[in-house]
Design an enzyme around this catalytic site. Structure first.
Site, PDB file in Angstrom:
ATOM      1  N   LYS A 223      60.935  93.768  63.740  1.00 34.93           N
ATOM      2  CA  LYS A 223      60.857  95.128  63.973  1.00 34.93           C
ATOM      3  C   LYS A 223      61.582  96.107  63.184  1.00 34.93           C
ATOM      4  CE  LYS A 223      62.891  97.340  66.984  1.00 34.93           C
ATOM      5  NZ  LYS A 223      63.624  97.727  68.057  1.00 34.93           N
ATOM      6  N   CYS A 293      53.080 103.830  80.652  1.00 37.41           N
ATOM      7  CA  CYS A 293      53.063 102.524  80.913  1.00 37.41           C
ATOM      8  C   CYS A 293      54.275 101.698  80.806  1.00 37.41           C
ATOM      9  CB  CYS A 293      51.950 102.020  79.746  1.00 37.41           C
ATOM     10  SG  CYS A 293      51.413 100.362  80.131  1.00 37.41           S
TER      11      CYS A 293
END
Ligand code: SF4
Length: 315
Positions: A223, A293
């Site tokens: 990442k 979320c």
């Protein structure tokens, strides 16, 4: 916190470019403070199930026709076709509407990542290779750490003049005090020192410009490498998947099968998601994960996707 001036330095959604072009573009963008060109909308890809073998062959063929500029520095000319074209084969049901809904929910850009993410934590007045080093450092600090904490640590480091040399001259205790309380700060002191020494010895104080070389540095994962390529070099090399992207992709069934790790999620997303979206998706979903979320008790009642979300529908 980062300064408001820096808050205007976003490079989210950077174009697909050749690596050599990317370096120039990144430097130009960062120096001028301009945002990159917005992504374009386009047509849907064909639907339908196919055999694994057929899908694979079709995917390979269609990779050559994706709407982006080749980024491998292979000397091939750009090929432009309709944007937003998936790679053929499987794609998630409703993903286009779900994505539009998330964009709508994120339109205010007021999540922590929008103000304190990696794009905003380097010194915009520093020389290019110092800025790139600071981008990499903020990414190393950011794992398992809230954006606010990472930004605070970067501010303290920058107050001392944050360069490869300054880090190498700093004793471990001082470095630890400056970056505390970022997650796993003791390990990060060690990784930052090791990585800084490698950058000085092998890269003349700059950071490498490939995912493989970045991932070879101590404490740098996939990442971080993909985000460093996007933010520091202006090259979208892959989808940067952290825990937010991993969680939301699974909740929305953007992965063909449930995935267990962010790396699995990255691989399956890259199989179908149009490459024009790869640079946008990390910041978009991270902010969505910070505000709506949530990892625990997601705010489904406030979510535009609740009627389209398998999790919210109990599916
Ligand atoms: S409905 Fe709930 S679980 Fe589904 S995307 Fe929205 S917030 Fe997340």
């Amino acid at each position: 916190m980062c300064s408001p001036q820096e808050a205007g330095m976003k490079v989210v959604g950077v174009r697909m470019v050749t690596r050599s072009q990317g370096r120039g573009l990144a430097a130009g963008l960062h120096e001028s403070g301009k945002e990159s060109a917005p992504l374009q909308k386009g047509e849907a890809a064909s639907e339908g199930r196919q055999s694994h073998h057929t899908m694979k062959r079709k995917r390979k063929t269609q990779r050559l026709r994706v709407a982006y500029e080749a980024m491998d520095g292979d000397g091939e000319k750009d090929r432009r076709v309709e944007p937003f074209q998936t790679l053929g084969g499987w794609e998630p049901r409703d993903w286009r509407q779900q994505l539009e809904n998330i964009r709508a929910m994120r339109s205010r850009k007021d999540a922590p990542v929008d103000q304190l993410g990696v794009e905003h934590c380097y010194d915009s007045g520093a020389p290019p290779k110092v800025r790139r080093f600071q981008v990499l450092l903020s990414l190393m600090l950011s794992s398992q750490t809230k954006d606010q904490v990472t930004a605070g640590a970067m501010q303290r480091l920058r107050a001392r003049g944050l360069t490869v040399d300054s880090v190498l001259q700093m004793d471990d205790s001082t470095l630890g005090t400056l970056i505390h309380p970022v997650g796993f700060w003791r390990s990060k002191v060690k990784y930052i020192k090791q990585t800084s020494a490698i950058l000085q010895q092998r890269y003349n104080g700059d950071i490498p410009a490939s995912v493989a070389e970045l991932m070879a540095l101590p404490g740098v994962g996939p990442k971080m490498a993909h985000l460093a390529m996007a933010v520091a070099w202006g090259t979208v090399s892959g989808i940067a998947v952290d825990t937010h992207v991993h969680r939301i992709a699974n909740r929305l069934r953007w992965t063909k099968l449930p995935t267990k790790t962010p790396e699995q999620t990255r691989a399956t997303l890259e199989e179908w998601m149009p490459r024009e979206l790869w640079g946008e998706i990390n910041t978009l979903l991270v902010g969505f994960g910070q505000q709506t979320c949530l990892p625990v008790r997601p705010r489904c009642q406030d979510c535009l996707n609740r009627a389209l979300c398998p999790l919210a529908q109990g599916l």
